[in-house]
Design an enzyme around this catalytic site. Structure first.
Site, PDB file in Angstrom:
ATOM      1  N   GLY A 191     -38.889   9.781  14.584  1.00  0.00           N
ATOM      2  CA  GLY A 191     -38.145  10.425  13.518  1.00  0.00           C
ATOM      3  C   GLY A 191     -39.019  10.745  12.320  1.00  0.00           C
ATOM      4  O   GLY A 191     -40.200  11.084  12.444  1.00  0.00           O
ATOM      5  N   SER A 192     -38.456  10.618  11.138  1.00  0.00           N
ATOM      6  CA  SER A 192     -39.128  11.075   9.920  1.00  0.00           C
ATOM      7  C   SER A 192     -40.330  10.236   9.517  1.00  0.00           C
ATOM      8  O   SER A 192     -41.082  10.648   8.628  1.00  0.00           O
ATOM      9  CB  SER A 192     -38.120  11.133   8.770  1.00  0.00           C
ATOM     10  OG  SER A 192     -37.161  12.149   9.003  1.00  0.00           O
TER      11      SER A 192
END
Length: 490
Positions: free
Chosen positions: A221-222
């Site tokens: 993810g981020s």
């Protein structure tokens, strides 16, 4: 002598000679292979005929040996202190199922068969050498802090000293007690069957024997946006984390009509600087950055951090963290926010923060400091690991500043520690087909005390009791990282 007797004698002589030749071949050529065979019961009897050496954490053994109750001629079996806590480090040693992780890698030292343990007297008499010990870099306080904070949730956490690469914690939950499967009796078999039982639904399978800290690679993810930011700075696409980027909000993935939105629609993500984009985790900025850089440049930066390394040994072999090849522009954009086919282990994301915290230099992570004989003499030392530069010191310091903004003013507020400098990055990654599973909650971070002590931590929560809408890196993973960082800097 008649012809019949003479022929019979000749045949008999040939048979005897063939038998002698076969016996000689078995003893000279096949003898060592037979002696070393796993099916040779004498090896197991000898191996389990005496106590083992120990795996040491913080000067204290977390393993032991006891008289076997059900092993028959296998006299001793392995025992573990706080087995579930340290299972991701030790692995297990079983009379039936073999040896794994540190138990397996240093099996010859721990059972006394390593040639380096032999002395001339033992070699003359054939006496078994005393087993050696394995000293780990694990900090018991950090390990326990992570284990208790995860509280049985599916997840993992890794803590590393950025300056020397020592792994201070490697936590995986839910865990298991290796003592329960170390023997060969009915109870051990029942315990193993319970650990490895499958109900046909992988979604609900806890997989307690899986080392999620080192051996499970999932979408980051981020948190992967740190890698893209490093690539942008190293390439010179932007010279400062405070320079505005050319990033429309929302951003349409190149070559498609797919519009990539931000979770926080009120965030100032249009043309945001890297600092602001990390603070608010702006998808539009990092998807466009990855597209503008191109997959080759992003991959090159990711590989400097350790991605696509299929032989990452700490010394336990970690699963490969992957940044894909042969992507189109839209897929490259998705890779910039840690999606598409990007995957990472908690170890890998801890290494990202580790390198940034150490001024852009990555020291090889390792969880063993020394291997010793029974008298404490060093057989092998890992105290001078290798290292390589991932990015310039100036760019690393800029990313440190931006990560500290994430914690002080952004999405990573739950990692704050009074009197300590903390930098971090949150992440929430899709899970399952069409994002049908509970998202992964991520947090990668570092902390620095005034005394100069440092620690880098990555946490991944795979599943929890939280409602889907409440799953976030700051809500679930950051508090765990905070507790581990606090323990490391205590």
């Amino acid at each position: 002598m008649n012809r019949t007797i003479r022929r019979a004698g000749t045949v008999t002589l040939l048979l005897v000679m063939a038998l002698l030749a076969r016996l000689t071949w078995m003893q000279v050529v096949d003898g060592q292979a037979l002696a070393d065979s796993d099916k040779n019961r004498r090896n197991a009897i000898e191996q389990y005929g005496h106590p083992f050496g120990d795996i040491i954490v913080g000067g204290k053994p977390v393993t032991g040996s006891k008289r076997s109750e059900d092993g028959g001629d296998l006299r001793y079996q392995r025992t573990y202190t706080d087995g579930p806590l340290y299972a991701p480090v030790t692995g297990f040693a079983s009379q039936v199922r073999g040896w794994t992780q540190l138990e397996g890698i240093y099996q010859d030292v721990l059972d006394g068969t390593d040639d380096r343990l032999q002395n001339p007297l033992n070699m003359l008499t054939g006496k078994q050498a005393k087993p050696g010990n394995v000293l780990t870099t694990i900090d018991s306080g950090v390990q326990r802090a992570g284990y208790q904070a995860l509280n049985g949730k599916k997840g993992a956490a890794v803590a590393i000293d950025p300056d020397n690469g020592e792994i201070l914690g490697a936590v995986s939950t839910p865990s298991f007690d290796p003592s329960a499967i170390s023997g060969s009796g009915k109870d051990d078999t029942a315990a193993w069957n319970a650990l490895t039982a499958r109900d046909g639904n992988d979604k609900d399978d806890d997989k307690p024997t899986l080392n999620r800290a080192l051996r499970q690679s999932v979408p980051p993810g981020s948190t992967f946006k740190l890698v893209v930011a490093a690539a942008a700075l190293e390439d010179g696409l932007y010279s400062s984390v405070d320079e505005p980027t050319h990033s429309p909000d929302p951003y349409t993935l190149k070559g498609t009509s797919t519009v990539l939105k931000n979770e926080n629609t009120a965030a100032p993500c249009e043309n945001a600087s890297l600092r602001t984009a990390l603070r608010y985790s702006c998808n539009n900025v990092f998807a466009k950055l990855a597209t503008d850089l191109g997959q080759k440049k992003v991959r090159a930066q990711a590989e400097k951090f350790g991605f696509n390394d299929s032989k990452q040994d700490v010394p336990v072999r970690a699963s490969e963290s992957r940044f894909p090849k042969k992507m189109d522009a839209a897929q490259t954009g998705l890779s910039g926010i840690g999606q598409y086919d990007v995957t990472a282990t908690p170890l890998q994301m801890a290494m990202v923060s580790q390198a940034i915290a150490h001024g852009g230099e990555l020291v090889d992570p390792h969880m063993v400091s020394q291997v010793q004989d029974s008298g404490g003499a060093t057989l092998r030392s890992y105290e001078n690991p290798g290292s390589h530069r991932v990015m310039s010191q100036d760019n690393a310091e800029q990313l440190q500043s931006a990560m500290e903004t994430v914690v002080d003013k952004g999405t990573g507020s739950n990692a704050k520690i009074d009197g300590v400098t903390v930098g971090g990055k949150t992440g929430t990654a899709q899970h399952g087909v069409d994002n049908s599973g509970t998202p992964y909650a991520w947090f990668t971070s570092y902390a620095k005390s005034d005394s100069g002590k440092k620690v880098a931590v990555a946490v991944m929560v795979e599943d929890s009791d939280a409602a889907r809408a409440e799953v976030s890196g700051n809500g679930l993973a950051a508090p765990i990282a905070e507790k581990m960082m606090r323990a490391a800097l205590r």
